[in-house]
Write a protein that holds these residues in place. Structure first.
Motif, PDB file in Angstrom:
ATOM      1  N   ALA A  64       4.920  -1.502  -2.332  1.00  0.00           N
ATOM      2  CA  ALA A  64       5.754  -1.982  -3.435  1.00  0.00           C
ATOM      3  C   ALA A  64       6.615  -0.873  -4.038  1.00  0.00           C
ATOM      4  CB  ALA A  64       4.877  -2.590  -4.518  1.00  0.00           C
ATOM      5  N   GLY A  65       6.194   0.368  -3.836  1.00  0.00           N
ATOM      6  CA  GLY A  65       6.947   1.483  -4.402  1.00  0.00           C
ATOM      7  C   GLY A  65       6.199   2.214  -5.510  1.00  0.00           C
ATOM      8  N   LYS A  66       4.901   1.987  -5.610  1.00  0.00           N
ATOM      9  CA  LYS A  66       4.102   2.617  -6.668  1.00  0.00           C
ATOM     10  C   LYS A  66       4.055   4.132  -6.499  1.00  0.00           C
ATOM     11  CE  LYS A  66       0.372   0.290  -5.548  1.00  0.00           C
ATOM     12  NZ  LYS A  66       0.876  -0.509  -4.425  1.00  0.00           N
ATOM     13  N   GLU A  72      -3.967   5.261  -6.923  1.00  0.00           N
ATOM     14  CA  GLU A  72      -4.942   4.514  -6.127  1.00  0.00           C
ATOM     15  C   GLU A  72      -6.260   5.269  -6.037  1.00  0.00           C
ATOM     16  OE1 GLU A  72      -4.121   1.882  -3.441  1.00  0.00           O
ATOM     17  OE2 GLU A  72      -2.069   1.568  -4.085  1.00  0.00           O
ATOM     18  N   GLN A 123      -2.302  10.058  -3.841  1.00  0.00           N
ATOM     19  CA  GLN A 123      -2.944   9.079  -2.967  1.00  0.00           C
ATOM     20  C   GLN A 123      -3.249   9.727  -1.623  1.00  0.00           C
ATOM     21  OE1 GLN A 123      -0.490   5.663  -2.163  1.00  0.00           O
ATOM     22  NE2 GLN A 123      -2.161   4.528  -1.219  1.00  0.00           N
ATOM     23  N   TYR A 150      14.670   5.551   1.136  1.00  0.00           N
ATOM     24  CA  TYR A 150      14.393   6.340   2.342  1.00  0.00           C
ATOM     25  C   TYR A 150      15.314   5.789   3.413  1.00  0.00           C
ATOM     26  CZ  TYR A 150      10.097   7.418  -0.187  1.00  0.00           C
ATOM     27  OH  TYR A 150       9.184   7.808  -1.135  1.00  0.00           O
ATOM     28  N   HIS A 163      -3.761  -1.592  -6.692  1.00  0.00           N
ATOM     29  CA  HIS A 163      -3.441  -2.959  -6.298  1.00  0.00           C
ATOM     30  C   HIS A 163      -4.643  -3.861  -6.547  1.00  0.00           C
ATOM     31  CE1 HIS A 163      -4.515  -1.151  -2.252  1.00  0.00           C
ATOM     32  NE2 HIS A 163      -5.487  -2.011  -2.480  1.00  0.00           N
ATOM     33  N   THR A 200       5.905   6.076  -4.669  1.00  0.00           N
ATOM     34  CA  THR A 200       7.231   6.685  -4.775  1.00  0.00           C
ATOM     35  C   THR A 200       7.610   6.885  -6.244  1.00  0.00           C
ATOM     36  OG1 THR A 200       7.845   5.564  -2.734  1.00  0.00           O
ATOM     37  CG2 THR A 200       9.635   6.446  -4.074  1.00  0.00           C
TER      38      THR A 200
END
Ligand SMILES: Nc1ncnc2c1ncn2[C@@H]1O[C@H](COP(=O)(O)OP(=O)(O)OP(=O)(O)O)[C@@H](O)[C@H]1O
Ligand SMILES: [Mg+2]
Lengths: 304, 247
Positions: free
Chosen positions: A41-43, A156, A84, A14, A188, A45
């Motif tokens: 963390a980029g999950k 999530e 999410q 980004y 997480h 994405t």
């Protein structure tokens, strides 16, 4: 059987921020695969690129034989997605949402059965805004399952829910696996990853740093076991210094803690205790968890 | 194709039901214009012999207020849906983006029609000016004006960042354009720059088209207005396609 999802060298930025960097992994058919990592963390994405909601900058993604960027009908029919922090129209009723989603697919499951399975039958007529957090998540699961998908994405799913609601959702996810679906989830929560996932990928700062089953990862990165026991008999740390594999002995009054390596370490300790005929009043072993693996790999806990 | 139509019908119907569940929205966009029209119509046409503004301009003003209300409501809803992640959630389904946006336009058209119908009913009772000379031609003009202005709503919804700004920004823009649309005083009386703005504004052309349709003059004489409205529609749709954000 070929993997249902293959991701190779995925990258997404980004602006100047590289959110996902050179990420590769596969999701096997019928497994629950978890992307585990701290906030940012980029999950999401990564997952949204696989779902086709986001366009990657580089890398190759295949899901059920398709490139998700094409958003082909055949693919969209065979996957179920939960985003999410998604919302629905505030005043849409539960049954209306399911009914609307049903018109999106040529083949769908029975709506009443689905609502019953997710414990939403009594909430059929309730507006989205009047549902509790757990009920909202269950509705999103219902929407993700309307088309009886082969691959389910859950981002999530249990964040912000109380332990009871969380456990209930875990049951649902395990149920999906039982019915042969492949599940790709992010979390997480260590406990969630340990309870649900057949395989876990640990992601931090956009990079995958490890991948494997939880026991595998523990064996690989935290192979040591610790045995704690108490005895009122006269015993000295020296009694245990010869136990094969032992690396640390902590002695505090009646309490002993022995740490060591090797598959036989615990048996060795037990043998030594028996040899010396110690009367043990307390005995427990401590096995490292994913939490310890994460700490070992990143140098910090997932919560900070 | 068939499935898209079914989806469009279902989504439109759901959105109508959702809209009706919010009392403030219904009062604001449907009832207020009708009540205002009834009050003004009665008050202004009661004692006057041949009131110039009132007799034919009031219905046009009422129509434009209804359409502007619909545009503002469209802008706000899209902004709220985007902010709440609802658009993104819908986009993550096989639903075509076109169907989602069309459903919202349809909802607004339905709403506008209901309001206009109520206006007609209220007009029978409270408004004593002349009826439209050519009702069908007037209805056609209303639809063209509505579509053209609703497309402006998409551009607005793409430009405003948050739902909180959608309503005020949209209101300032649309009501300003309304005030110089030639409905209250002739465009020719405007100072230079304003005149240019007015001539580019779809509202000015909307007034022209509606006025001529109401008077029964037909559309033939108003092809400039018609073309301008259609051009506005095409341009806005093209711009919105480029800049519309789903999240
Ligand atoms: N649309 C966006 N525009 C700019 N930056 C973004 C965008 N989405 C995510 N990011 C950034 O990219 C990084 C990765 O975000 P991402 O949402 O993928 O993380 P995540 O692992 O899902 O985090 P969380 O556990 O908080 O959901 C973060 O630093 C985030 O700020
Ligand atoms: Mg996330």
């Amino acid at each position: 059987m070929p993997p249902v999802v293959t991701v190779a060298n995925l990258r997404k930025a980004y602006g100047p921020l590289v959110a996902v960097d050179d990420v590769s992994f596969e999701v096997e058919e019928g497994e629950i695969f978890g992307l585990l990592g701290p906030n940012g963390a980029g999950k999401t994405t990564t997952m949204e690129c696989v779902e086709g909601v986001r366009k990657p900058d580089a890398g190759v993604i295949r899901i059920l034989g398709h490139d998700p960027a094409d958003r082909s009908d055949d693919l969209l029919r065979r996957i179920g997605v939960q985003l999410q922090e998604a919302q629905l129209q505030k005043r849409i009723r539960v049954w209306e949402a399911v009914d609307l989603w049903k018109t999106l697919f040529p083949e769908t499951v029975d709506a009443d059965g689905l609502l019953a399975e997710l414990g939403l039958t009594e909430k059929r007529e309730t507006k989205f805004m009047d549902l509790s957090g757990g009920q909202k998540q269950r509705l999103f699961i219902a929407l993700a399952l309307v088309n009886d998908p082969q691959v389910v994405f859950l981002d999530e799913l249990t964040t912000g829910l109380d332990p009871q609601a969380r456990r209930r959702i875990w049951e649902l996810v395990l149920g999906m696996k039982e019915r042969g679906k492949s599940v790709f989830l992010t979390t997480h929560l260590m406990e969630e990853a340990e309870r649900l996932c057949d395989r876990v990928a640990i992601i931090e700062h956009g990079r995958l740093i490890e991948i494997g089953t939880a026991p595998e990862l523990v064996r690989r990165h935290c192979p040591e076991r610790t045995v704690h026991f108490s005895t009122a008999d006269a015993a000295t740390p020296e009694l245990f210094s010869g136990v094969p594999g032992v690396s640390a002995i902590v002695h505090d009054g009646e309490r002993f803690s022995l740490t060591g390596l090797g598959p036989d370490f615990i048996s060795n300790v037990i043998e030594r205790v028996a040899e010396h005929r110690l009367r043990v009043t307390d005995f427990r072993t401590e096995t490292p968890t994913l939490e310890d693996v994460f700490l070992q790999l990143t140098g910090h806990s997932i919560r900070d | 194709m068939l499935r898209s139509a079914a989806q469009l019908a279902k989504l439109t119907w759901v959105e109508i039901k959702i809209f009706v569940r919010e009392p403030m929205g219904v009062i604001g966009t449907v009832l207020v214009p009708v009540i205002l029209f009834a009050l003004l119509g009665r008050w202004m046409t009661r004692d006057l012999e041949a009131p110039s503004f009132v007799s034919s301009e009031l219905p046009i003003l009422a129509v434009l207020l209804v359409v502007i209300g619909a545009v503002l409501s469209l802008t706000t809803i899209l902004a709220i849906y985007r902010e709440g992640g609802i658009l993104k959630r819908l986009k993550a389904t096989p639903l075509s983006p076109l169907v989602i946006l069309s459903a919202h336009v349809l909802v607004k058209l339905v709403l506008t029609s209901v309001t206009l119908l109520l206006l007609v009913v209220a007009g029978r009772r409270f408004y004593t000016g002349p009826p439209p000379a050519a009702p069908w031609s007037f209805l056609g003009a209303v639809i063209v004006v509505s579509l053209s202005l609703l497309s402006l709503g998409f551009v607005l919804a793409s430009v405003v960042r948050t739902a909180r700004f959608a309503q005020p920004v949209g209101s300032i823009l649309l009501y300003s354009l309304l005030s110089i649309s030639g409905l209250f005083f002739p465009v020719a009386a405007l100072p230079g720059a304003w005149k240019t703005v007015a001539l580019l504004s779809p509202l000015t052309h909307g007034v022209d088209l509606l006025r001529s349709a109401w008077a029964g003059a037909g559309w033939a004489g108003e092809w400039v207005a018609l073309l301008a409205l259609l051009a506005n529609l095409v341009i806005c749709v093209a711009v919105a396609r480029r800049v519309f954000r789903w999240e």
